[in-house]
Design a protein around this motif. Structure first.
Motif, mmCIF file in Angstrom:
data_model
loop_
_atom_site.group_PDB
_atom_site.id
_atom_site.type_symbol
_atom_site.label_atom_id
_atom_site.label_comp_id
_atom_site.label_asym_id
_atom_site.label_seq_id
_atom_site.Cartn_x
_atom_site.Cartn_y
_atom_site.Cartn_z
ATOM 1 N N ASP A 39 0.868 -1.189 0.000
ATOM 2 C CA ASP A 39 0.000 0.000 0.000
ATOM 3 C C ASP A 39 0.902 1.235 0.000
ATOM 4 O OD1 ASP A 39 0.846 0.299 2.610
ATOM 5 O OD2 ASP A 39 -1.079 -0.155 3.542
ATOM 6 N N PHE A 40 0.365 2.402 0.294
ATOM 7 C CA PHE A 40 1.156 3.632 0.164
ATOM 8 C C PHE A 40 1.683 4.131 1.497
ATOM 9 C CE2 PHE A 40 -1.549 3.251 -3.480
ATOM 10 C CZ PHE A 40 -0.678 3.519 -4.512
ATOM 11 N N ARG A 41 0.814 4.153 2.526
ATOM 12 C CA ARG A 41 1.156 4.883 3.753
ATOM 13 C C ARG A 41 1.443 3.999 4.962
ATOM 14 N NH1 ARG A 41 -2.298 7.398 0.615
ATOM 15 N NH2 ARG A 41 -1.667 9.473 -0.134
ATOM 16 N N SER A 42 1.357 2.679 4.846
ATOM 17 C CA SER A 42 1.743 1.810 5.972
ATOM 18 C C SER A 42 3.262 1.839 6.111
ATOM 19 C CB SER A 42 1.293 0.364 5.715
ATOM 20 O OG SER A 42 -0.100 0.268 5.772
ATOM 21 N N LEU A 46 4.641 1.931 -0.039
ATOM 22 C CA LEU A 46 5.524 2.503 -1.068
ATOM 23 C C LEU A 46 6.204 3.790 -0.603
ATOM 24 C CD1 LEU A 46 6.438 2.331 -4.115
ATOM 25 C CD2 LEU A 46 4.641 4.020 -4.559
ATOM 26 N N TYR A 47 5.439 4.665 0.062
ATOM 27 C CA TYR A 47 6.005 5.975 0.403
ATOM 28 C C TYR A 47 7.145 5.882 1.424
ATOM 29 C CZ TYR A 47 2.100 8.030 -2.221
ATOM 30 O OH TYR A 47 1.215 8.385 -3.210
ATOM 31 N N ASN A 48 7.253 4.742 2.108
ATOM 32 C CA ASN A 48 8.386 4.554 3.019
ATOM 33 C C ASN A 48 9.552 3.831 2.353
ATOM 34 O OD1 ASN A 48 7.646 5.836 5.438
ATOM 35 N ND2 ASN A 48 6.125 4.244 5.797
ATOM 36 N N CYS A 129 -11.258 5.534 -9.558
ATOM 37 C CA CYS A 129 -11.170 6.970 -9.274
ATOM 38 C C CYS A 129 -9.808 7.547 -9.635
ATOM 39 C CB CYS A 129 -11.451 7.230 -7.802
ATOM 40 S SG CYS A 129 -13.006 6.535 -7.257
ATOM 41 N N HIS A 130 -8.758 6.733 -9.504
ATOM 42 C CA HIS A 130 -7.408 7.223 -9.816
ATOM 43 C C HIS A 130 -6.856 6.570 -11.080
ATOM 44 C CE1 HIS A 130 -6.971 8.241 -5.245
ATOM 45 N NE2 HIS A 130 -7.748 9.083 -5.891
ATOM 46 N N GLY A 131 -7.771 6.169 -11.989
ATOM 47 C CA GLY A 131 -7.325 5.519 -13.219
ATOM 48 C C GLY A 131 -6.680 4.181 -12.907
ATOM 49 N N GLY A 212 -9.813 -1.064 3.304
ATOM 50 C CA GLY A 212 -8.390 -1.000 2.944
ATOM 51 C C GLY A 212 -7.914 0.339 2.445
ATOM 52 N N THR A 213 -8.367 1.395 3.090
ATOM 53 C CA THR A 213 -7.916 2.733 2.683
ATOM 54 C C THR A 213 -7.735 3.613 3.914
ATOM 55 O OG1 THR A 213 -8.486 4.760 1.491
ATOM 56 C CG2 THR A 213 -10.331 3.387 2.181
ATOM 57 N N SER A 214 -6.754 4.535 3.833
ATOM 58 C CA SER A 214 -6.541 5.474 4.941
ATOM 59 C C SER A 214 -7.433 6.708 4.787
ATOM 60 C CB SER A 214 -5.068 5.895 4.978
ATOM 61 O OG SER A 214 -4.729 6.562 3.771
ATOM 62 N N LEU A 215 -8.167 6.786 3.696
ATOM 63 C CA LEU A 215 -9.036 7.945 3.394
ATOM 64 C C LEU A 215 -8.275 9.266 3.554
ATOM 65 C CD1 LEU A 215 -12.578 7.063 4.867
ATOM 66 C CD2 LEU A 215 -11.811 6.909 2.505
ATOM 67 N N LYS A 238 -7.079 -2.604 8.329
ATOM 68 C CA LYS A 238 -6.044 -3.124 9.246
ATOM 69 C C LYS A 238 -5.825 -2.149 10.399
ATOM 70 C CE LYS A 238 -1.792 -3.443 7.508
ATOM 71 N NZ LYS A 238 -0.786 -2.683 8.238
ATOM 72 N N ASP A 239 -5.845 -0.859 10.093
ATOM 73 C CA ASP A 239 -5.634 0.163 11.118
ATOM 74 C C ASP A 239 -6.908 0.973 11.316
ATOM 75 O OD1 ASP A 239 -2.753 -0.196 11.616
ATOM 76 O OD2 ASP A 239 -2.583 0.336 9.501
ATOM 77 N N PRO A 240 -7.156 1.434 12.541
ATOM 78 C CA PRO A 240 -8.356 2.264 12.759
ATOM 79 C C PRO A 240 -8.199 3.631 12.099
ATOM 80 C CG PRO A 240 -7.047 2.097 14.780
ATOM 81 C CD PRO A 240 -6.364 1.245 13.765
HETATM 82 P P1 OAD Z 1 -2.992 3.916 1.968
HETATM 83 O O1 OAD Z 1 -1.654 3.238 1.922
HETATM 84 O O2 OAD Z 1 -3.025 5.365 2.291
HETATM 85 O O3 OAD Z 1 -3.927 3.168 3.007
HETATM 86 C C1 OAD Z 1 -4.061 1.777 2.983
HETATM 87 C C2 OAD Z 1 -4.868 1.339 4.188
HETATM 88 O O4 OAD Z 1 -5.104 -0.053 4.058
HETATM 89 C C3 OAD Z 1 -4.155 1.563 5.519
HETATM 90 O O5 OAD Z 1 -5.050 2.223 6.417
HETATM 91 C C4 OAD Z 1 -3.826 0.141 6.010
HETATM 92 O O6 OAD Z 1 -4.001 0.020 7.401
HETATM 93 C C5 OAD Z 1 -4.860 -0.675 5.279
HETATM 94 N N1 OAD Z 1 -4.415 -2.046 4.953
HETATM 95 C C6 OAD Z 1 -3.233 -2.485 4.489
HETATM 96 N N2 OAD Z 1 -3.243 -3.804 4.267
HETATM 97 C C7 OAD Z 1 -4.494 -4.237 4.617
HETATM 98 C C8 OAD Z 1 -5.149 -5.490 4.613
HETATM 99 N N3 OAD Z 1 -4.554 -6.624 4.192
HETATM 100 N N4 OAD Z 1 -6.419 -5.523 5.023
HETATM 101 C C9 OAD Z 1 -7.066 -4.402 5.442
HETATM 102 N N5 OAD Z 1 -6.500 -3.196 5.468
HETATM 103 C C10 OAD Z 1 -5.241 -3.096 5.051
HETATM 104 O O7 OAD Z 1 -3.688 3.610 0.561
HETATM 105 P P2 OAD Z 1 -4.979 4.319 -0.085
HETATM 106 O O8 OAD Z 1 -5.887 4.815 0.982
HETATM 107 O O9 OAD Z 1 -5.512 3.388 -1.087
HETATM 108 O O10 OAD Z 1 -2.918 7.457 -5.365
HETATM 109 O O11 OAD Z 1 -4.298 5.555 -0.795
HETATM 110 C C11 OAD Z 1 -5.080 6.440 -1.566
HETATM 111 C C12 OAD Z 1 -4.277 6.986 -2.715
HETATM 112 O O12 OAD Z 1 -3.057 7.523 -2.223
HETATM 113 C C13 OAD Z 1 -3.853 5.950 -3.719
HETATM 114 O O13 OAD Z 1 -4.845 5.695 -4.663
HETATM 115 C C14 OAD Z 1 -2.611 6.527 -4.327
HETATM 116 C C15 OAD Z 1 -1.995 7.221 -3.154
HETATM 117 O O14 OAD Z 1 -1.321 8.411 -3.434
HETATM 118 C C16 OAD Z 1 -2.488 7.164 -6.616
HETATM 119 O O15 OAD Z 1 -2.019 6.089 -6.894
HETATM 120 C C17 OAD Z 1 -2.631 8.212 -7.631
#
Ligand code: OAD
Length: 282
Positions: A39-42, A46-48, A129-131, A212-215, A238-240
């Protein structure tokens, strides 16, 4: 309760899911981590993994101005999130099941891995939403290609270029003829389909699942704020997300929770195991 919040139990949610005919499901990178896509922010996101790029903000790898000036920034790391071409997770299979049972209003996904396609989600039910990596376009002549056509370049950290534009590029700008996956970069507008659908879907949905999103990224982060508050909203993550208001939060791996939900729904909700790669621990 005293603070005015309603109590919403798992059994009420299961009951609502049985009765629902218009589930709106918002998904993010967490639904694909079980397939090995970070994912991106865990912490392992990727971002780490980008400190070697010395960017002020790791999100610059998806910034359209950065891309046109230095496409190598994106192409040096895109291989880290290159999607598999034939897999999907149990959670994807769960969305497909909602569709097959005619209960899916729409899946708004922020994911760019295009795995909804392999799960058989109908394009009319899906807003990317993000292609996605599913297609790619030349920045100059706008010719469009099937996404996998540039996957080898991505694996080799090379910048793919459009052959018809490339002929004329000797003294042209750095981005001339560069092919970019049709991912919505920061600084680009979301697909028109998003804006077309969201107003009516917000009124029509009868149950909201966020998985599965940090919103953290707008405008997807605000979708739920525009849905009437009486509509039950459930977070599976996974995270609140303590700053967000949900009726029910199911904390854990999305595949494991989808599996639990299906077992509570009954035998007609069992998802055939051969359909997906299951790793309920990641
Ligand atoms: P994030 O990485 O921000 O958030 C991912 C979330 O998923 C986190 O809150 C994790 O705790 C949770 N997570 C990880 N693995 C999981 C699992 N197996 N089951 C349940 N939860 C899990 O990713 P997004 O919210 O998708 O933009 O990020 C939004 C956008 O930011 C992406 O679309 C991307 C990025 O910049 C583009 O690619 C253009």
């Amino acid at each position: 309760t005293k603070d005015g919040k309603r109590i919403y139990s798992i059994s009420q949610f299961i009951n609502d899911l049985r009765l629902s005919s218009n589930v709106l499901i918002i998904t993010g990178a967490g639904i694909s981590t079980s397939l090995g896509i970070p994912d991106f922010r865990s912490i392992q996101g990727l971002y780490n993994q980008l400190s070697h790029l010395h960017l002020n903000d790791p999100q610059l790898v998806f910034d359209i101005n950065e891309f046109t000036k230095r496409p190598e920034t994106f192409y040096s790391v895109a291989h880290l999130i290159l999607p598999p071409e034939d897999k999907f997770s149990l959670l994807h299979a769960f969305i497909r099941m909602l569709q097959d049972k005619k209960q899916l209003l729409r899946n708004y996904t922020q994911n760019i891995d295009n795995l909804e396609y392999y799960a058989g989600i109908d394009p009319s039910k899906l807003i990317q939403c993000h292609g996605s990596f599913g297609t790619a376009s030349c920045l100059t002549c706008r010719s469009r290609f099937a996404g996998p056509k540039i996957f080898n370049h991505i694996k080799q950290k090379q910048i793919p270029r459009c052959s018809s534009c490339w002929k004329n590029t000797q003294e042209a700008a750095i981005s001339y003829g560069v092919i970019k996956p049709d991912i919505t970069f920061f600084g680009e507008d979301l697909p028109k389909k998003f804006y077309k659908s969201i107003v009516n879907d917000s009124k029509k949905c009868d149950l909201v699942l966020v998985v599965g999103t940090s919103l953290k990224v707008e405008p997807v982060a605000s979708i739920i704020d525009n849905i009437p508050r009486r509509i039950p909203r459930v977070l599976i993550n996974k995270d609140p997300l303590p700053d967000r208001d949900f009726d029910l939060t199911l904390l854990g791996y999305s595949d494991a929770i989808a599996s639990l939900i299906c077992s509570k729904m009954g035998p007609e909700w069992s998802i055939p195991h051969h359909q997906f790669e299951q790793d309920l621990t990641s």
